[in-house]
Design an enzyme around this catalytic site. Structure first.
Site, PDB file in Angstrom:
ATOM      1  N   LYS A 213      41.198  38.667  39.644  1.00 54.19           N
ATOM      2  CA  LYS A 213      39.982  38.888  40.442  1.00 54.19           C
ATOM      3  C   LYS A 213      40.323  38.998  41.938  1.00 54.19           C
ATOM      4  CE  LYS A 213      38.113  35.005  38.980  1.00 54.19           C
ATOM      5  NZ  LYS A 213      39.184  34.507  38.090  1.00 54.19           N
TER       6      LYS A 213
ATOM      7  N   ARG B  10      29.673  31.481  37.116  1.00 57.42           N
ATOM      8  CA  ARG B  10      30.646  30.954  36.167  1.00 57.42           C
ATOM      9  C   ARG B  10      29.982  30.087  35.096  1.00 57.42           C
ATOM     10  NH1 ARG B  10      36.582  29.706  38.290  1.00 57.42           N
ATOM     11  NH2 ARG B  10      35.876  31.013  39.974  1.00 57.42           N
TER      12      ARG B  10
ATOM     13  N   ARG C  79      52.307  32.190  40.546  1.00 63.00           N
ATOM     14  CA  ARG C  79      51.539  32.617  41.723  1.00 63.00           C
ATOM     15  C   ARG C  79      51.975  31.826  42.958  1.00 63.00           C
ATOM     16  NH1 ARG C  79      45.135  32.782  41.527  1.00 63.00           N
ATOM     17  NH2 ARG C  79      45.411  30.666  40.748  1.00 63.00           N
TER      18      ARG C  79
ATOM     19  N   ARG D 190      49.058  26.723  44.614  1.00 62.31           N
ATOM     20  CA  ARG D 190      47.750  26.082  44.596  1.00 62.31           C
ATOM     21  C   ARG D 190      47.810  24.797  43.769  1.00 62.31           C
ATOM     22  NH1 ARG D 190      43.183  30.598  43.345  1.00 62.31           N
ATOM     23  NH2 ARG D 190      42.535  28.978  41.893  1.00 62.31           N
TER      24      ARG D 190
ATOM     25  N   ARG E 227      41.915  24.577  32.761  1.00 61.49           N
ATOM     26  CA  ARG E 227      41.071  25.545  33.483  1.00 61.49           C
ATOM     27  C   ARG E 227      40.724  26.726  32.587  1.00 61.49           C
ATOM     28  NH1 ARG E 227      44.649  27.321  38.151  1.00 61.49           N
ATOM     29  NH2 ARG E 227      43.030  28.838  38.603  1.00 61.49           N
TER      30      ARG E 227
END
Ligand code: AP5
Ligand code: MG
Length: 216
Positions: free
Chosen positions: A13, A89, A128, A162, A173
């Site tokens: 996203k 969400r 990431r 993160r 998650r």
């Protein structure tokens, strides 16, 4: 034009939002980015949000709905349109958004769901890295900076992982959002707004599909 970009954690996203906001005059609104900024600045919102985001849980709807409502009312969004990334969400958030847009005499034009298998997502999230200064997102293998160790956007050489990308948090998650996403997809499907795209392709190919939907 008003767009909603949906997808499980790591679907792309944020990555696709960077491309879209270069080519289309929409305002990128990422609830995750809003929470991370608030946490960094230690605002009251940040202190509250951190209790949830650090563990990969959802921030309560009343907090999230309130801040999105406030943002949608601002003049730049009214003038240029929005691209929501990571919101709604929950089905309650989707319904709150419908109400807010109705009050503003506005509407959603496209809901795009970037579809990626959960096993692929784990690999993406674990690799990431994020620029510590400007927040630009990279992947160590799939999407590294053009010059090794230097942010393409701001030139910083400091990258961080993160908090919620730590391996022990990623599975939770993804599972949580698998459960909450399904009814939202059904909601937008019924309204005839939803397009699903294959997110398991190179970043440029995913973006090409998005452009096909949004038009030139
Ligand atoms: P948020 O920041 O929205 O996190 P998320 O939904 O978990 O999504 P991510 O940002 O992790 O993934 P992404 O889809 O943006 O992927 P990216 O482009 O970075 O939310 C964080 C937290 O805030 C939530 O957990 C929650 O606590 C809270 N929150 C936020 N919104 C909320 C709401 N509405 N209600 C309640 N709580 C809320 O890509 C991932 C990686 O893959 C990158 O390394 C990238 O380079 C790479 N990549 C991207 N595309 C490709 C591709 N096509 N091929 C290979 N690699 C790719
Ligand atoms: Mg993101």
């Amino acid at each position: 034009m008003n767009i909603i970009l949906m997808g499980l954690p790591g679907a792309g996203k944020g990555t696709q939002s960077e491309h879209i906001s270069t080519d289309y005059p929409v305002i990128h609104i990422s609830t995750g980015d809003i929470f991370r900024n608030a946490i960094k600045n230690e605002t009251p919102l940040g202190v509250e949000a951190k209790k949830y985001t650090d563990n990969g849980n959802l921030v309560p709807d009343e907090i999230t709905n309130g801040l999105v409502k406030e943002r949608l009312n601002q003049q730049d969004v009214q003038d240029s349109g929005f691209m929501l990334d990571g919101y709604p969400r929950t089905l309650d958030q989707a319904k709150a958004l419908d109400e807010n847009l109705k009050a503003l005499d506005s509407k959603i034009d496209h809901v795009i769901y970037i579809d990626v298998d959960p096993e692929v997502l784990k690999e993406r999230l674990s690799g990431r890295i994020v620029c510590a200064k400007c927040g630009a997102t990279y992947h160590k293998v799939f999407n590294p900076p053009k010059i090794d160790g230097v942010c393409d956007v701001c030139g910083s050489t400091e990258f961080v992982q993160r908090e919620d990308d730590k391996p022990e948090k990623v599975g939770h998650r993804i599972q949580l959002q698998l459960d909450t996403t399904r009814p939202i997809l059904e909601h937008y499907e019924q309204l005839g707004l939803l397009t699903r795209i294959n997110g398991e392709q190179p970043i440029e190919n995913v973006y090409r599909e998005i452009r096909n939907i949004l038009g030139e």
